[in-house]
Motif scaffolding. Structure first.
Motif, PDB file in Angstrom:
ATOM      1  N   ILE A 133       0.854  -1.178   0.000  1.00 18.18           N
ATOM      2  CA  ILE A 133       0.000   0.000   0.000  1.00 18.18           C
ATOM      3  C   ILE A 133       0.890   1.229   0.000  1.00 18.18           C
ATOM      4  O   ILE A 133       1.900   1.278   0.698  1.00 18.18           O
ATOM      5  CB  ILE A 133      -0.969   0.007   1.200  1.00 18.18           C
ATOM      6  CG1 ILE A 133      -1.994   1.137   1.057  1.00 18.18           C
ATOM      7  CG2 ILE A 133      -0.222   0.107   2.525  1.00 18.18           C
ATOM      8  CD1 ILE A 133      -3.135   1.056   2.069  1.00 18.18           C
ATOM      9  N   SER A 134       0.531   2.200  -0.826  1.00 15.66           N
ATOM     10  CA  SER A 134       1.281   3.448  -0.865  1.00 15.66           C
ATOM     11  C   SER A 134       0.315   4.596  -1.041  1.00 15.66           C
ATOM     12  O   SER A 134      -0.825   4.395  -1.461  1.00 15.66           O
ATOM     13  CB  SER A 134       2.323   3.435  -1.994  1.00 15.66           C
ATOM     14  OG  SER A 134       1.685   3.257  -3.249  1.00 15.66           O
ATOM     15  N   ARG A 135       0.790   5.790  -0.748  1.00 12.85           N
ATOM     16  CA  ARG A 135      -0.131   6.924  -0.687  1.00 12.85           C
ATOM     17  C   ARG A 135       0.583   8.191  -1.125  1.00 12.85           C
ATOM     18  O   ARG A 135       1.758   8.391  -0.786  1.00 12.85           O
ATOM     19  CB  ARG A 135      -0.622   7.041   0.755  1.00 12.85           C
ATOM     20  CG  ARG A 135      -1.528   8.173   1.068  1.00 12.85           C
ATOM     21  CD  ARG A 135      -2.078   7.957   2.460  1.00 12.85           C
ATOM     22  NE  ARG A 135      -2.736   9.138   2.960  1.00 12.85           N
ATOM     23  CZ  ARG A 135      -3.403   9.200   4.111  1.00 12.85           C
ATOM     24  NH1 ARG A 135      -3.490   8.126   4.865  1.00 12.85           N
ATOM     25  NH2 ARG A 135      -3.979  10.316   4.482  1.00 12.85           N
ATOM     26  N   VAL A 136      -0.106   9.014  -1.871  1.00  8.36           N
ATOM     27  CA  VAL A 136       0.379  10.342  -2.239  1.00  8.36           C
ATOM     28  C   VAL A 136      -0.549  11.345  -1.581  1.00  8.36           C
ATOM     29  O   VAL A 136      -1.661  11.608  -2.081  1.00  8.36           O
ATOM     30  CB  VAL A 136       0.412  10.529  -3.764  1.00  8.36           C
ATOM     31  CG1 VAL A 136       0.922  11.924  -4.106  1.00  8.36           C
ATOM     32  CG2 VAL A 136       1.300   9.467  -4.408  1.00  8.36           C
ATOM     33  N   ASN A 137      -0.134  11.888  -0.457  1.00 11.49           N
ATOM     34  CA  ASN A 137      -1.010  12.760   0.321  1.00 11.49           C
ATOM     35  C   ASN A 137      -1.445  13.994  -0.465  1.00 11.49           C
ATOM     36  O   ASN A 137      -2.604  14.403  -0.399  1.00 11.49           O
ATOM     37  CB  ASN A 137      -0.321  13.187   1.615  1.00 11.49           C
ATOM     38  CG  ASN A 137      -0.186  12.049   2.600  1.00 11.49           C
ATOM     39  OD1 ASN A 137      -1.024  11.146   2.659  1.00 11.49           O
ATOM     40  ND2 ASN A 137       0.870  12.068   3.395  1.00 11.49           N
ATOM     41  N   ALA A 138      -0.526  14.568  -1.215  1.00 10.45           N
ATOM     42  CA  ALA A 138      -0.850  15.794  -1.952  1.00 10.45           C
ATOM     43  C   ALA A 138      -1.928  15.571  -3.003  1.00 10.45           C
ATOM     44  O   ALA A 138      -2.625  16.511  -3.397  1.00 10.45           O
ATOM     45  CB  ALA A 138       0.410  16.350  -2.604  1.00 10.45           C
ATOM     46  N   ALA A 139      -2.068  14.323  -3.453  1.00 11.58           N
ATOM     47  CA  ALA A 139      -3.058  13.988  -4.477  1.00 11.58           C
ATOM     48  C   ALA A 139      -4.266  13.262  -3.898  1.00 11.58           C
ATOM     49  O   ALA A 139      -5.158  12.853  -4.649  1.00 11.58           O
ATOM     50  CB  ALA A 139      -2.425  13.125  -5.560  1.00 11.58           C
ATOM     51  N   ASN A 140      -4.313  13.113  -2.586  1.00 11.18           N
ATOM     52  CA  ASN A 140      -5.411  12.381  -1.923  1.00 11.18           C
ATOM     53  C   ASN A 140      -5.636  11.017  -2.572  1.00 11.18           C
ATOM     54  O   ASN A 140      -6.773  10.606  -2.815  1.00 11.18           O
ATOM     55  CB  ASN A 140      -6.705  13.203  -1.953  1.00 11.18           C
ATOM     56  CG  ASN A 140      -6.634  14.445  -1.095  1.00 11.18           C
ATOM     57  OD1 ASN A 140      -5.846  14.518  -0.145  1.00 11.18           O
ATOM     58  ND2 ASN A 140      -7.437  15.446  -1.425  1.00 11.18           N
ATOM     59  N   THR A 141      -4.540  10.327  -2.863  1.00  4.32           N
ATOM     60  CA  THR A 141      -4.611   9.075  -3.609  1.00  4.32           C
ATOM     61  C   THR A 141      -3.885   7.971  -2.856  1.00  4.32           C
ATOM     62  O   THR A 141      -2.809   8.207  -2.299  1.00  4.32           O
ATOM     63  CB  THR A 141      -4.012   9.247  -5.003  1.00  4.32           C
ATOM     64  OG1 THR A 141      -4.801  10.214  -5.732  1.00  4.32           O
ATOM     65  CG2 THR A 141      -4.018   7.934  -5.774  1.00  4.32           C
ATOM     66  N   VAL A 142      -4.475   6.798  -2.876  1.00  3.32           N
ATOM     67  CA  VAL A 142      -3.856   5.618  -2.288  1.00  3.32           C
ATOM     68  C   VAL A 142      -3.838   4.516  -3.333  1.00  3.32           C
ATOM     69  O   VAL A 142      -4.742   4.417  -4.170  1.00  3.32           O
ATOM     70  CB  VAL A 142      -4.630   5.163  -1.022  1.00  3.32           C
ATOM     71  CG1 VAL A 142      -6.047   4.725  -1.339  1.00  3.32           C
ATOM     72  CG2 VAL A 142      -3.866   4.076  -0.285  1.00  3.32           C
ATOM     73  N   TYR A 143      -2.777   3.733  -3.302  1.00  2.15           N
ATOM     74  CA  TYR A 143      -2.588   2.645  -4.251  1.00  2.15           C
ATOM     75  C   TYR A 143      -2.486   1.314  -3.513  1.00  2.15           C
ATOM     76  O   TYR A 143      -2.042   1.276  -2.359  1.00  2.15           O
ATOM     77  CB  TYR A 143      -1.321   2.853  -5.075  1.00  2.15           C
ATOM     78  CG  TYR A 143      -1.285   4.137  -5.851  1.00  2.15           C
ATOM     79  CD1 TYR A 143      -0.637   5.260  -5.333  1.00  2.15           C
ATOM     80  CD2 TYR A 143      -1.896   4.239  -7.093  1.00  2.15           C
ATOM     81  CE1 TYR A 143      -0.589   6.447  -6.036  1.00  2.15           C
ATOM     82  CE2 TYR A 143      -1.855   5.439  -7.809  1.00  2.15           C
ATOM     83  CZ  TYR A 143      -1.206   6.526  -7.275  1.00  2.15           C
ATOM     84  OH  TYR A 143      -1.178   7.703  -7.975  1.00  2.15           O
TER      85      TYR A 143
END
Length: 123
Positions: free
Chosen positions: A69-79
């Protein structure tokens, strides 16, 4: 309102890989947890993997070492990167997020779910 939109599901053979993504949109002030759950036919929804805004993660034992699981906080996105998929991973996968809405003086909390994306692992 806060909406979660998932993508990336599909059909794959055992041993294959898929990557799910989920993006939150709406009047969002902050997001704490962003998680992935799944629900197989005839079974209860279960947590697959979770991550918080400060980088803490939690896993279901059956996916450790196979899913990331990974996350880009600035894009409000989780993978959710899923490798070495097994037939028992077949399920509808749901994205979940909680946090605070950017709404007025009190910034109320939100708890949102995506619509689900089907992952089928079969030969």
């Amino acid at each position: 309102q806060v909406q979660l939109v998932e993508s990336g599901g599909g059909s794959v053979q055992p041993g294959g890989s898929l990557r799910l993504s989920c993006t939150a949109s709406g009047s969002i002030l902050s997001i704490n947890a962003m998680d992935w759950y799944r629900q197989a036919p005839g079974k209860q929804r279960e947590l697959v993997a979770a991550t918080t805004s400060d980088g803490n993660t939690n896993w279901q034992d059956s996916v450790k070492g196979r899913f990331t699981i990974s996350r880009v906080n600035a894009a409000n996105t989780v993978y959710l990167q899923m490798n070495s998929l097994k037939p028992e991973d077949t399920a509808v996968y749901y994205c979940h997020a909680d946090g605070r809405k950017n709404s007025g003086l009190y910034n109320p909390p939100f708890d949102a779910w995506g619509q689900g994306t089907l992952v089928t692992v079969s030969s």
